[in-house]
Scaffold this active site. Structure first.
Site, mmCIF file in Angstrom:
data_model
loop_
_atom_site.group_PDB
_atom_site.id
_atom_site.type_symbol
_atom_site.label_atom_id
_atom_site.label_comp_id
_atom_site.label_asym_id
_atom_site.label_seq_id
_atom_site.Cartn_x
_atom_site.Cartn_y
_atom_site.Cartn_z
ATOM 1 N N SER A 90 0.839 -1.193 0.000
ATOM 2 C CA SER A 90 0.000 0.000 0.000
ATOM 3 C C SER A 90 0.869 1.236 0.000
ATOM 4 C CB SER A 90 -0.906 -0.007 1.237
ATOM 5 O OG SER A 90 -1.465 1.274 1.456
ATOM 6 N N LYS A 91 0.385 2.268 -0.686
ATOM 7 C CA LYS A 91 1.131 3.526 -0.703
ATOM 8 C C LYS A 91 1.215 4.145 0.692
ATOM 9 C CE LYS A 91 -0.019 4.504 -5.534
ATOM 10 N NZ LYS A 91 -0.703 5.405 -6.484
ATOM 11 N N ARG A 92 0.365 3.673 1.594
ATOM 12 C CA ARG A 92 0.402 4.176 2.972
ATOM 13 C C ARG A 92 1.372 3.382 3.854
ATOM 14 N NH1 ARG A 92 -4.905 4.432 1.386
ATOM 15 N NH2 ARG A 92 -5.348 2.365 2.238
ATOM 16 N N ASP A 93 1.958 2.321 3.285
ATOM 17 C CA ASP A 93 2.909 1.510 4.040
ATOM 18 C C ASP A 93 4.259 2.214 4.052
ATOM 19 O OD1 ASP A 93 4.556 -0.368 5.140
ATOM 20 O OD2 ASP A 93 3.899 -2.031 3.872
ATOM 21 N N GLN A 146 8.375 2.995 -2.046
ATOM 22 C CA GLN A 146 7.520 2.476 -3.102
ATOM 23 C C GLN A 146 7.560 3.263 -4.393
ATOM 24 O OE1 GLN A 146 3.666 1.086 -1.891
ATOM 25 N NE2 GLN A 146 4.215 1.190 0.258
#
Length: 496
Positions: A261-264, A269
């Protein structure tokens, strides 16, 4: 379809920088096109104007080029099927919007956001799947037109919705997933194809663009599977032949097993982040290509030409691709060891300048010193930014030795070795690695001390550290004055 020349596209939105997942989509399309002597198209899907960012398109193009991906048609190259930005194709979309309206396959929808939200809340309360509730249900044509006239009188701006046929299954043979069938009644009802701002939605524009640009194969992430029935319905409504679809599996975080996830924040990323850290483009190309695709055999390092020759879409994995940061570092280290030192020096020097180790415009003498220093660390580096910490011995002024270092100096052999080191280096005419090594050898002969008991006191005394790269080369780069000052500091500590 079999007789048509292969045409694929990568279609990013300029809403952010190039993500690992999107880079993989671009790579697989690129390899598929090049392997089959097909055409690669770059199309910018910029209809979501609220989310577009400044230089988003430029960033995408620059990072794709950095990775080694090129294309045959696009906004920067032109081609016979342009424009290649969706924002420049509004008139084209309106032609087909109007066709669907005239044929009764689409209609004006005046439901407000408040009404839609109320519907969603009611559906949630009833444990129903979210879906659009047809606003003209049960109305005669005259009543429908009266309701539309009333909405227009209030100044409401409609969206255009596409009417999904009832009780129809959408089936296709997916390159990756095999046979897929989705009931049209489960996709949320009639969906918007033209927003209130006059821009088409993704699911409509992508169909028009892919048809008019003669795209034969659509390779994309499997998060698009849910979109495919909507797009197939539009293909059917306009009487167009569908492309071959292939939906690549998710990329998961190798450490957590969860979707990348881009929020990880535990995983970098974006391609730009790896560029800044000094990863090499060929290494990134290699690593990303093996995220969800595998060649025959056990080899893991390939050139771009080899990937193009080997690429077989039928070897795209059905299982999630595991993003392993350590594996990426291993791959990059392999490429670092094969890369020209001049290229690595340039990358590492940028990292050192960014970290404040050097001025922004170093002179030739400084660059040559940096080149020699960086070369000491090349075998250890997984990416060039690591040189900033690895080379701290040359830049950071330590004020004390560690407990372990003091233990090494407590050995009975340490003091005579260091005293003789000072004497011989003081009289050394040329302070270079070759002659420094000769002097250390002479100390061994004179004292009879060898191995760790010789080299550890010498290293600590000369560099004020017990660990570091090749000792003689390190001493040469530190210079005589710095080395002699370190020896005096160590002797003072021992003699306390």
């Amino acid at each position: 379809m079999a007789d048509r020349p292969i045409r694929v596209r990568y279609a990013p939105s300029p809403t952010g920088h190039l993500h690992i997942g999107n880079a993989r989509t671009a790579l697989f399309n690129y390899l598929f096109a090049r392997h089959n002597n097909g055409t690669m198209v770059l199309r910018i899907e910029d209809t979501d104007t609220k989310r577009n960012i400044a230089d988003g398109e430029k960033s995408q193009i620059e990072n794709l080029h950095w990775l080694g991906i090129d294309w045959d048609e696009g906004p920067d190259k032109g081609g016979d099927f342009g424009p290649y930005r969706q924002s420049e194709r509004k008139d084209i979309y309106m032609k087909y919007i109007n066709q669907l309206l005239e044929e009764g396959k689409a209609y004006e929808s005046y439901k407000t956001e408040e009404e839609l939200q109320a519907d969603r809340e009611a559906q949630q309360a009833n444990h129903e799947m979210p879906h659009y509730v047809y606003e003209y249900e049960g109305l005669t044509e005259a009543q429908k037109q009266a309701k539309i006239a009333e909405a227009k009188a209030k100044g409401l701006t409609p969206v255009i919705r596409f009417h999904i046929p009832q009780d129809q299954a959408y089936e296709w043979n997916d390159i990756v997933k095999g046979d897929i069938s989705i009931d049209g009644n489960t996709i949320g009802g009639d969906f918007v194809i033209l927003k209130r701002d006059g821009m088409p939605t993704y699911n409509f524009a992508v169909v028009v663009d892919d048809h008019l640009m003669q795209i034969t194969h659509v390779l994309r992430g499997d998060d698009h599977i849910a979109n495919t029935p909507k797009q197939m319905a539009i293909y059917d409504a306009l009487g167009w032949e569908k492309p071959v679809f292939g939906h690549m599996t998710l990329i998961i975080n190798g450490a957590t097993g969860k979707k990348l996830s881009k929020r990880d924040e535990n995983v970098l990323q974006f391609i730009e982040q790896y560029r800044e850290l000094g990863y090499l483009p060929n290494a990134m190309f290699n690593f990303i290509t093996l995220l969800g695709w595998s060649p025959k055999g056990e080899d893991e390092i390939f050139t771009k030409k080899e990937f193009i020759k080997l690429f077989d879409e039928h070897r795209l994995s059905k299982s999630p691709a595991r993003f392993d940061q350590k594996k990426l570092e291993w791959v990059n280290n392999k490429y670092i060891k094969e890369t020209q030192p001049s290229e690595l020096t340039a990358l590492a020097l940028e990292n050192l300048i960014e970290a404040g180790r050097f001025a922004k415009d170093p002179d030739a003498q400084t660059i040559e010193w940096a080149r020699q220093m960086i070369s000491l660390y090349i075998p250890q580096m997984s990416y060039t930014q690591q040189v900033v910490d690895l080379s701290s011995i040359f830049f950071d002024e330590r004020t004390a030795l560690t407990e372990d270092e003091m233990k090494e100096l407590a050995d009975d052999n340490a003091l005579p070795v260091i005293k003789l080191l000072k004497e011989r280096l003081t009289n050394l005419e040329l302070f270079t690695a070759y002659f420094i090594n000769q002097e250390v050898y002479q100390i061994r002969l004179a004292t009879g001390v060898k191995g760790r008991k010789l080299f550890m006191p010498v290293r600590i005394a000369a560099t004020f550290h017990m660990h570091g790269p090749q000792l003689a080369e390190t001493m040469e780069l530190m210079g005589r004055d710095k080395v002699m000052a370190n020896i005096d500091r160590v002797l003072a500590l021992i003699n306390k």
